[in-house]
Design a protein around this motif. Structure first.
Motif, PDB file in Angstrom:
ATOM      1  N   ARG A   1      37.643   8.937  43.837  1.00  0.00           N
ATOM      2  CA  ARG A   1      38.616   9.663  44.666  1.00  0.00           C
ATOM      3  C   ARG A   1      38.092   9.886  46.082  1.00  0.00           C
ATOM      4  O   ARG A   1      38.868   9.911  47.036  1.00  0.00           O
ATOM      5  CB  ARG A   1      38.943  11.023  44.065  1.00  0.00           C
ATOM      6  CG  ARG A   1      39.812  10.955  42.843  1.00  0.00           C
ATOM      7  CD  ARG A   1      40.171  12.351  42.399  1.00  0.00           C
ATOM      8  NE  ARG A   1      41.014  12.321  41.217  1.00  0.00           N
ATOM      9  CZ  ARG A   1      41.731  13.358  40.807  1.00  0.00           C
ATOM     10  NH1 ARG A   1      41.695  14.499  41.470  1.00  0.00           N
ATOM     11  NH2 ARG A   1      42.477  13.250  39.727  1.00  0.00           N
ATOM     12  N   CYS A   2      36.782  10.070  46.196  1.00  0.00           N
ATOM     13  CA  CYS A   2      36.176  10.395  47.495  1.00  0.00           C
ATOM     14  C   CYS A   2      35.688   9.175  48.255  1.00  0.00           C
ATOM     15  O   CYS A   2      35.299   9.297  49.418  1.00  0.00           O
ATOM     16  CB  CYS A   2      34.987  11.325  47.293  1.00  0.00           C
ATOM     17  SG  CYS A   2      35.432  12.897  46.569  1.00  0.00           S
TER      18      CYS A   2
ATOM     19  N   SER B   1      39.779  16.334  47.151  1.00  0.00           N
ATOM     20  CA  SER B   1      39.853  15.725  45.823  1.00  0.00           C
ATOM     21  C   SER B   1      39.779  16.758  44.710  1.00  0.00           C
ATOM     22  O   SER B   1      40.270  16.518  43.606  1.00  0.00           O
ATOM     23  CB  SER B   1      38.719  14.710  45.647  1.00  0.00           C
ATOM     24  OG  SER B   1      38.884  13.642  46.555  1.00  0.00           O
TER      25      SER B   1
END
Length: 71
Positions: free
Chosen positions: A27-28, A56
Protein backbone atom coordinates in the motif's frame (compact mmCIF):
# COMPACT_ATOMS: atom_id res chain seq x y z
CA UNK A 1 23.77 18.04 16.36
CA UNK A 2 21.83 15.15 18.00
CA UNK A 3 20.05 12.67 15.77
CA UNK A 4 16.25 12.95 15.68
CA UNK A 5 14.38 10.14 17.40
CA UNK A 6 10.82 9.24 16.56
CA UNK A 7 8.53 6.77 18.29
CA UNK A 8 5.92 5.19 16.07
CA UNK A 9 2.74 3.22 16.45
CA UNK A 10 2.93 1.43 13.09
CA UNK A 11 2.68 -2.11 14.45
CA UNK A 12 -0.33 -1.44 16.67
CA UNK A 13 -2.22 0.46 13.97
CA UNK A 14 -1.33 -2.09 11.28
CA UNK A 15 -2.62 -4.93 13.44
CA UNK A 16 -5.80 -2.98 14.26
CA UNK A 17 -6.38 -2.61 10.51
CA UNK A 18 -5.84 -6.35 10.05
CA UNK A 19 -2.92 -5.83 7.67
CA UNK A 20 0.22 -7.90 7.32
CA UNK A 21 3.59 -6.21 7.01
CA UNK A 22 3.62 -7.15 3.33
CA UNK A 23 0.16 -5.69 2.71
CA UNK A 24 1.11 -2.41 4.35
CA UNK A 25 4.35 -2.28 2.36
CA UNK A 26 2.45 -2.77 -0.91
CA UNK A 27 0.00 0.00 0.00
CA UNK A 28 2.87 2.36 0.81
CA UNK A 29 5.13 1.48 -2.09
CA UNK A 30 7.98 0.27 0.10
CA UNK A 31 9.41 -3.09 1.09
CA UNK A 32 8.40 -5.40 3.92
CA UNK A 33 11.92 -4.94 5.30
CA UNK A 34 11.22 -1.20 5.61
CA UNK A 35 8.06 -1.91 7.60
CA UNK A 36 9.97 -4.34 9.83
CA UNK A 37 12.67 -1.74 10.54
CA UNK A 38 10.01 0.91 11.24
CA UNK A 39 8.22 -1.35 13.70
CA UNK A 40 11.52 -2.04 15.45
CA UNK A 41 12.19 1.73 15.51
CA UNK A 42 15.46 1.19 13.67
CA UNK A 43 14.45 3.43 10.76
CA UNK A 44 13.04 6.96 10.50
CA UNK A 45 11.05 7.31 7.26
CA UNK A 46 11.14 10.22 4.88
CA UNK A 47 8.31 12.68 5.24
CA UNK A 48 6.62 11.43 2.08
CA UNK A 49 6.77 7.80 3.26
CA UNK A 50 5.48 8.81 6.69
CA UNK A 51 2.42 10.40 5.05
CA UNK A 52 1.91 7.30 2.86
CA UNK A 53 2.02 5.05 5.93
CA UNK A 54 -0.40 7.23 7.89
CA UNK A 55 -2.82 7.37 4.96
CA UNK A 56 -2.61 3.63 4.43
CA UNK A 57 -3.47 3.09 8.09
CA UNK A 58 -6.35 5.58 7.97
CA UNK A 59 -4.68 7.75 10.58
CA UNK A 60 -3.25 11.24 10.92
CA UNK A 61 0.52 11.45 10.81
CA UNK A 62 0.64 12.59 14.45
CA UNK A 63 -1.29 9.45 15.44
CA UNK A 64 1.39 7.28 13.81
CA UNK A 65 4.63 9.15 14.52
CA UNK A 66 5.65 10.92 17.73
CA UNK A 67 8.88 12.91 18.03
CA UNK A 68 10.95 12.22 21.12
CA UNK A 69 12.72 15.00 22.88
CA UNK A 70 16.49 14.77 22.44
CA UNK A 71 18.67 16.41 25.06
Amino acid sequence: MPKARIRNHVRRLREECGLTQQELALRCGCTRQTIIMLEQERYVPSLSLAFEIAGSLGARIDQVFEPLRVE
